[in-house]
Design a protein around this motif. Structure first.
Motif, PDB file in Angstrom:
ATOM      1  N   GLN A 104       0.964  -1.312  -0.105  1.00 25.88           N
ATOM      2  CA  GLN A 104      -0.049  -0.102   0.056  1.00 25.88           C
ATOM      3  C   GLN A 104       1.007   1.084   0.019  1.00 25.88           C
ATOM      4  OE1 GLN A 104      -3.170   0.331  -0.583  1.00 25.88           O
ATOM      5  NE2 GLN A 104      -4.334  -1.605   0.344  1.00 25.88           N
ATOM      6  N   PHE A 105       1.982   1.198   0.914  1.00 28.09           N
ATOM      7  CA  PHE A 105       2.921   2.425   0.856  1.00 28.09           C
ATOM      8  C   PHE A 105       3.398   2.571  -0.503  1.00 28.09           C
ATOM      9  CE2 PHE A 105       7.344   3.587   1.394  1.00 28.09           C
ATOM     10  CZ  PHE A 105       7.222   4.895   2.089  1.00 28.09           C
ATOM     11  N   LEU A 106       3.964   1.547  -1.113  1.00 28.53           N
ATOM     12  CA  LEU A 106       4.561   1.730  -2.537  1.00 28.53           C
ATOM     13  C   LEU A 106       3.386   2.264  -3.566  1.00 28.53           C
ATOM     14  CD1 LEU A 106       6.739   1.234  -4.640  1.00 28.53           C
ATOM     15  CD2 LEU A 106       5.715  -1.274  -5.039  1.00 28.53           C
ATOM     16  N   LEU A 107       2.298   1.449  -3.693  1.00 29.94           N
ATOM     17  CA  LEU A 107       1.289   2.024  -4.566  1.00 29.94           C
ATOM     18  C   LEU A 107       0.802   3.218  -4.330  1.00 29.94           C
ATOM     19  CD1 LEU A 107      -0.333  -1.761  -5.039  1.00 29.94           C
ATOM     20  CD2 LEU A 107       1.303  -0.668  -6.396  1.00 29.94           C
ATOM     21  N   ARG A 108       0.253   3.661  -3.225  1.00 27.06           N
ATOM     22  CA  ARG A 108      -0.163   5.036  -2.914  1.00 27.06           C
ATOM     23  C   ARG A 108       0.713   5.995  -3.489  1.00 27.06           C
ATOM     24  NH1 ARG A 108      -5.320   3.809  -1.759  1.00 27.06           N
ATOM     25  NH2 ARG A 108      -5.554   2.060  -0.157  1.00 27.06           N
ATOM     26  N   SER A 109       1.757   5.836  -3.292  1.00 26.47           N
ATOM     27  CA  SER A 109       2.890   7.006  -3.807  1.00 26.47           C
ATOM     28  C   SER A 109       3.779   6.691  -4.753  1.00 26.47           C
ATOM     29  CB  SER A 109       3.805   7.204  -2.490  1.00 26.47           C
ATOM     30  OG  SER A 109       3.205   7.398  -1.254  1.00 26.47           O
ATOM     31  N   ILE A 110       3.664   5.710  -5.461  1.00 24.75           N
ATOM     32  CA  ILE A 110       4.488   5.699  -6.761  1.00 24.75           C
ATOM     33  C   ILE A 110       4.293   6.776  -7.797  1.00 24.75           C
ATOM     34  CG2 ILE A 110       3.018   4.166  -8.092  1.00 24.75           C
ATOM     35  CD1 ILE A 110       5.524   2.311  -8.363  1.00 24.75           C
ATOM     36  N   GLY A 111       2.985   7.270  -8.081  1.00 23.48           N
ATOM     37  CA  GLY A 111       2.686   8.431  -9.055  1.00 23.48           C
ATOM     38  C   GLY A 111       3.385   9.597  -8.492  1.00 23.48           C
TER      39      GLY A 111
ATOM     40  N   VAL B 107       6.657  -9.237  -8.712  1.00 20.09           N
ATOM     41  CA  VAL B 107       6.036  -9.070  -7.275  1.00 20.09           C
ATOM     42  C   VAL B 107       5.383  -7.685  -7.344  1.00 20.09           C
ATOM     43  CG1 VAL B 107       6.717  -8.263  -5.087  1.00 20.09           C
ATOM     44  CG2 VAL B 107       7.994 -10.202  -5.894  1.00 20.09           C
ATOM     45  N   ILE B 108       5.587  -6.695  -7.931  1.00 15.81           N
ATOM     46  CA  ILE B 108       5.033  -5.372  -7.862  1.00 15.81           C
ATOM     47  C   ILE B 108       3.816  -5.648  -8.739  1.00 15.81           C
ATOM     48  CG2 ILE B 108       5.000  -3.102  -8.685  1.00 15.81           C
ATOM     49  CD1 ILE B 108       7.851  -3.082  -7.778  1.00 15.81           C
ATOM     50  N   GLY B 109       3.821  -6.371 -10.133  1.00 17.41           N
ATOM     51  CA  GLY B 109       2.664  -6.602 -10.682  1.00 17.41           C
ATOM     52  C   GLY B 109       1.534  -7.270 -10.176  1.00 17.41           C
ATOM     53  N   PHE B 110       2.077  -8.341  -9.277  1.00 16.39           N
ATOM     54  CA  PHE B 110       1.143  -9.153  -8.397  1.00 16.39           C
ATOM     55  C   PHE B 110       0.625  -8.055  -7.427  1.00 16.39           C
ATOM     56  CE2 PHE B 110       0.005 -11.889  -5.051  1.00 16.39           C
ATOM     57  CZ  PHE B 110      -0.690 -12.997  -5.694  1.00 16.39           C
ATOM     58  N   ALA B 111       1.243  -7.391  -6.739  1.00 18.29           N
ATOM     59  CA  ALA B 111       0.738  -6.379  -5.635  1.00 18.29           C
ATOM     60  C   ALA B 111      -0.228  -5.485  -6.268  1.00 18.29           C
ATOM     61  CB  ALA B 111       1.807  -5.729  -4.762  1.00 18.29           C
ATOM     62  N   VAL B 112      -0.074  -5.011  -7.339  1.00 18.13           N
ATOM     63  CA  VAL B 112      -1.120  -3.977  -8.081  1.00 18.13           C
ATOM     64  C   VAL B 112      -2.341  -4.718  -8.256  1.00 18.13           C
ATOM     65  CG1 VAL B 112      -1.325  -2.708 -10.302  1.00 18.13           C
ATOM     66  CG2 VAL B 112       0.534  -2.642  -9.302  1.00 18.13           C
ATOM     67  N   LEU B 113      -2.270  -5.880  -9.112  1.00 14.16           N
ATOM     68  CA  LEU B 113      -3.442  -6.643  -9.125  1.00 14.16           C
ATOM     69  C   LEU B 113      -4.354  -6.842  -7.763  1.00 14.16           C
ATOM     70  CD1 LEU B 113      -2.813  -8.853 -12.099  1.00 14.16           C
ATOM     71  CD2 LEU B 113      -4.339  -6.867 -12.104  1.00 14.16           C
ATOM     72  N   ARG B 114      -3.448  -7.420  -6.753  1.00 14.75           N
ATOM     73  CA  ARG B 114      -4.071  -7.964  -5.514  1.00 14.75           C
ATOM     74  C   ARG B 114      -4.536  -6.826  -4.534  1.00 14.75           C
ATOM     75  NH1 ARG B 114      -2.215 -10.537  -0.550  1.00 14.75           N
ATOM     76  NH2 ARG B 114      -3.861 -12.218  -0.101  1.00 14.75           N
ATOM     77  N   VAL B 115      -3.497  -5.868  -4.122  1.00 14.23           N
ATOM     78  CA  VAL B 115      -3.455  -4.992  -3.312  1.00 14.23           C
ATOM     79  C   VAL B 115      -4.304  -3.753  -3.663  1.00 14.23           C
ATOM     80  CG1 VAL B 115      -2.380  -3.478  -1.510  1.00 14.23           C
ATOM     81  CG2 VAL B 115      -1.445  -5.831  -2.079  1.00 14.23           C
TER      82      VAL B 115
ATOM     83  N   PRO C 222     -10.268 -10.349  -7.895  1.00 12.91           N
ATOM     84  CA  PRO C 222     -10.824 -11.400  -7.045  1.00 12.91           C
ATOM     85  C   PRO C 222     -10.135 -12.970  -7.039  1.00 12.91           C
ATOM     86  CG  PRO C 222     -12.552 -10.627  -8.331  1.00 12.91           C
ATOM     87  CD  PRO C 222     -11.229  -9.780  -8.814  1.00 12.91           C
ATOM     88  N   SER C 223      -9.642 -13.288  -8.249  1.00 13.51           N
ATOM     89  CA  SER C 223      -8.629 -14.406  -8.161  1.00 13.51           C
ATOM     90  C   SER C 223      -7.421 -14.476  -7.418  1.00 13.51           C
ATOM     91  CB  SER C 223      -8.685 -14.938  -9.633  1.00 13.51           C
ATOM     92  OG  SER C 223      -7.763 -13.960 -10.287  1.00 13.51           O
ATOM     93  N   LEU C 224      -6.949 -13.174  -7.140  1.00 10.70           N
ATOM     94  CA  LEU C 224      -5.792 -13.286  -6.282  1.00 10.70           C
ATOM     95  C   LEU C 224      -5.928 -12.662  -4.715  1.00 10.70           C
ATOM     96  CD1 LEU C 224      -3.769 -11.478  -9.061  1.00 10.70           C
ATOM     97  CD2 LEU C 224      -3.763 -13.729  -8.508  1.00 10.70           C
ATOM     98  N   VAL C 225      -7.216 -12.082  -4.462  1.00 16.72           N
ATOM     99  CA  VAL C 225      -7.281 -11.611  -3.182  1.00 16.72           C
ATOM    100  C   VAL C 225      -7.777 -12.728  -2.294  1.00 16.72           C
ATOM    101  CG1 VAL C 225      -8.910 -10.546  -1.783  1.00 16.72           C
ATOM    102  CG2 VAL C 225      -8.238  -9.225  -3.846  1.00 16.72           C
TER     103      VAL C 225
END
Length: 193
Positions: free
Chosen positions: A110-117, A157-165, A170-173
């Motif tokens: 969440q820390f990475l994804l919320r600030s990456i932009g 790892v990051i791609g997986f995190a984007v889709l899941r987090v 649904p298939s990854l959560v």
């Protein structure tokens, strides 16, 4: 009356205690809202600390964010153990329960994804991810192009995190079978061997 007492107690905090409160408040705020949406005053208010203490103890919001980022991607536990099982260990870490925004725990994804932009946060995140994840992972590898392989695994790892987090795929959560874990572990392992 109790507010006055609380403020007096806070004013007697040691620098280490104040630093810890600010750091904890900032970790939660940045992983909940991202770098650009969080201000020093909000961090200080959440920690019940004078905003000047943030600058005094950390220098700036950017320096505070950088210190959190340095610790966020240092995932040494998945790196420990035999190399032929590292994909499985990283996958186990990735499939831990997703932390919701209102929970006090820190979530590095969440820390990475919320600030990456954020133009200010992106270079900090890039350095921290490289130094805290890619470089240590590449040191575990005994193959050619170790750093490139570690970077490719990190992309998984990051791609997986984007889709899941971030997107709550649904298939990854809540994977219904172990096939997701097995496929991801195999893909990561293939990058690293």
């Amino acid at each position: 009356m109790s507010t006055t007492v609380d403020k007096k107690k806070r004013s007697r905090l040691s620098a280490d205690q104040a630093r810890s409160l600010i750091f904890s408040s900032a970790r939660h705020a940045f992983s909940r809202a991202g770098y650009d949406s969080v201000g020093v005053r909000e961090i200080a208010a959440s920690a019940d600390i004078d905003p000047a203490m943030v600058s005094r103890l950390f220098g700036s919001k950017e320096a505070l964010f950088a210190q959190i980022a340095e610790e966020a991607f240092s995932l040494e536990a998945p790196f420990d153990g035999p190399l032929d099982q590292i994909g499985s260990r990283i996958t186990d870490h990735l499939l831990q329960p997703i932390i919701k925004d209102n929970e006090p725990e820190f979530d590095e994804f969440q820390f990475l994804l919320r600030s990456i932009g954020s133009p200010s946060a992106a270079p900090i995140l890039s350095r921290a991810l490289h130094n805290g994840f890619i470089v240590p992972l590449s040191r575990k590898l005994s193959t050619d192009a170790a750093e490139e392989r570690a970077a490719l695994a990190t992309a998984y790892v990051i791609g997986f995190a984007v889709l899941r987090v971030a997107l709550y795929e649904p298939s990854l959560v809540r994977p219904k079978s172990s096939s997701v874990a097995s496929l991801l572990a195999q893909a990561l392992q293939a990058c690293l061997e």
